[in-house]
Scaffold this motif. Sequence first.
Motif, PDB file in Angstrom:
ATOM      1  N   GLY A   1      53.276  81.275  37.797  1.00  0.00           N
ATOM      2  CA  GLY A   1      52.068  81.147  36.975  1.00  0.00           C
ATOM      3  C   GLY A   1      51.681  79.692  36.927  1.00  0.00           C
ATOM      4  N   THR A   2      51.466  79.187  35.732  1.00  0.00           N
ATOM      5  CA  THR A   2      51.168  77.765  35.558  1.00  0.00           C
ATOM      6  C   THR A   2      52.253  76.948  36.256  1.00  0.00           C
ATOM      7  OG1 THR A   2      50.259  78.339  33.403  1.00  0.00           O
ATOM      8  CG2 THR A   2      50.741  76.022  33.792  1.00  0.00           C
TER       9      THR A   2
ATOM     10  N   GLY B   1      54.400  87.399  37.714  1.00  0.00           N
ATOM     11  CA  GLY B   1      53.593  86.381  37.034  1.00  0.00           C
ATOM     12  C   GLY B   1      52.140  86.537  37.457  1.00  0.00           C
ATOM     13  N   GLY B   2      51.308  85.596  37.033  1.00  0.00           N
ATOM     14  CA  GLY B   2      49.872  85.737  37.258  1.00  0.00           C
ATOM     15  C   GLY B   2      49.420  85.506  38.697  1.00  0.00           C
TER      16      GLY B   2
END
Length: 556
Positions: A294-295, A446-447
């Motif tokens: 993700g981030t 995750g994204g």
Amino acid sequence: MKRRYAIGVDYGTESGRALLVDISTGEEVATHVTRYPHGVIDEKLPGTGAKLGHDWALQHPDDYLEVLRRSVPAVVKEAGIDPEQVVGVGIDFTACTMMPLDEAGTPLCMREEWRDNPHSWVKLWKHHAAQDEATRINELALERGEAFLPRYGGKLSSEWMLAKAWQILNEAPEVYERADTFMEAADWVVMQMTGRLVRNSCTAGYKAVWHKRDGFPSADFLGALDPKLASLAETKLRGPIEALGSKAGELSESMARLMGLRAGTAVAVGNIDAHAMVPAVGVVTPGKLVMAMGTSTCHLLLSDREVHAEGICGVVEDGIVPGYYGYEAGQSAVGDIFAWYVEEAAPAYVKELAAEEGVSVHEWLERRAAAAKPGESGLLALDWWNGNRSVLMDADLSGVVVGMTLQTKPEEIYRALLEATAFGTRAIIEAFERGGVAVDELYACGGLPQRNRLLMQIYADATGREIRIADSTQTAALGAAMFGAVAAGAEAGGFDSVVEAAERMARVREETFKPIPENSAVYDRLYKEYRELHDYFGRGGNDVMKRLKAIKRGQS
Ligand SMILES: Nc1ncnc2c1ncn2[C@@H]1O[C@H](COP(=O)(O)OP(=O)(O)O)[C@@H](O)[C@H]1O
Ligand SMILES: O=C(CO)[C@H](O)[C@H](O)COP(=O)(O)O
């Protein structure tokens, strides 16, 4: 029999989301996201407007409660279920995201007399202003041969509890004195729900250097850092530490009203976001590296043996799935690097074309970048836009792109950044293998994996491994919900172990990403160059990044 559900609440960097899951099938019935009203506070303090220093990142604790107030009732309403059917609630959080509390458990920043002091606020995981403290902790631990150091790859991070607590002592001794406890945000939210101060073994182990048998670093070591730190473990870090899957307590009357649930609902001890994803993709046995992308990216791996190797951020017994040693490694920026490029560096014409074509800037760049072959741009980047937290563990390292010319295109830079993060992951896999921990399969969640196919193909090509993708886009929340069901236990309609919960609730997609041999061959050559740059800038060949940071900070 009525269907039974669990709710997982995933506290990310920018927002929190609740997910309501059917526990006998893993079906994700309803989800709701609440953006944190104060977001990431990295420029000035809310209210006073006081400017924050470089590398600071704070949050507002009430934003976490806002997620419970808004997102939990929203998922119950959307699903149209009776709150009685919710057997358990679990949460996962970014970590180490910590805050000072008073005796009543109130964050100091929520008290009028302390709110002007930036050290009274929540320090978010990516608050990197405690690097000096981390460096001194590492030097002293190495000098004294502290047994804990090798469990953390030889270096503790500036992101973690000890460095952050010590920064408070150094820069705001009055806040340090006033703090009754320092708590992970994960544990604070659980305390709000249940009224019990219970720390979870996952954040304690990975982020506060706690060991199942040895406890926290000794008073002797802490006191050698600073005599005022000597009692840190038994005072400000006190409280029971309970294993993942334990029930922290039950939802209080007032919180049940606020969240629209039944008082007495089981609440699991908190978990770290990335770690919660592991059982949620069905990984409950060794050799399967889970990349929570993700981030940032966290790399998580189970093993039945404990080894100490460079590149491992931490190895904690029972830290991910009970019965195994859980390993964590990670890159402190991945999606954040792509976001930086899109927001701060992509030219206006790219943004205009993306808008005209009705796609996001990421999608536009991905589409263009996918048309090129590996190596075609002549670019190579290092993935240290937010420092390096595995292998080198140094927040003072920064980004590099080599090979730019007058012909270089934005999509080529974007692709070089995607590739840099894949090389960073390969360096981590190699460090695990050198250390004697097998990596047989890769799982991505995750994204990012479902947003960017090119990224996943590059990872498969650059690592030479097939990658399985989580079916859920809310993998952390799903994992948190699983632990909520385990906290309830089979008698109350949940499960007795996370392995059982994973059998019922975890899912991965049928489709996988497989390495393309001709791409892998080029990436092998580029990776060799990456290693050269990595060691040159990261291992003292040229400390220009550190000198530039020192000049920026106004140091001599
Ligand atoms: N299409 C895309 N390609 C690559 N990165 C993307 C894309 N869309 C969003 N991102 C990045 O994904 C990151 C957010 O990931 P996500 O998993 O949703 O959040 P978090 O890590 O905070 O839980 C952001 O850093 C953003 O830049
Ligand atoms: O350090 C971590 C876990 O150990 C995570 O990187 C941190 O919690 C942030 O996660 P995300 O990238 O999902 O916002």
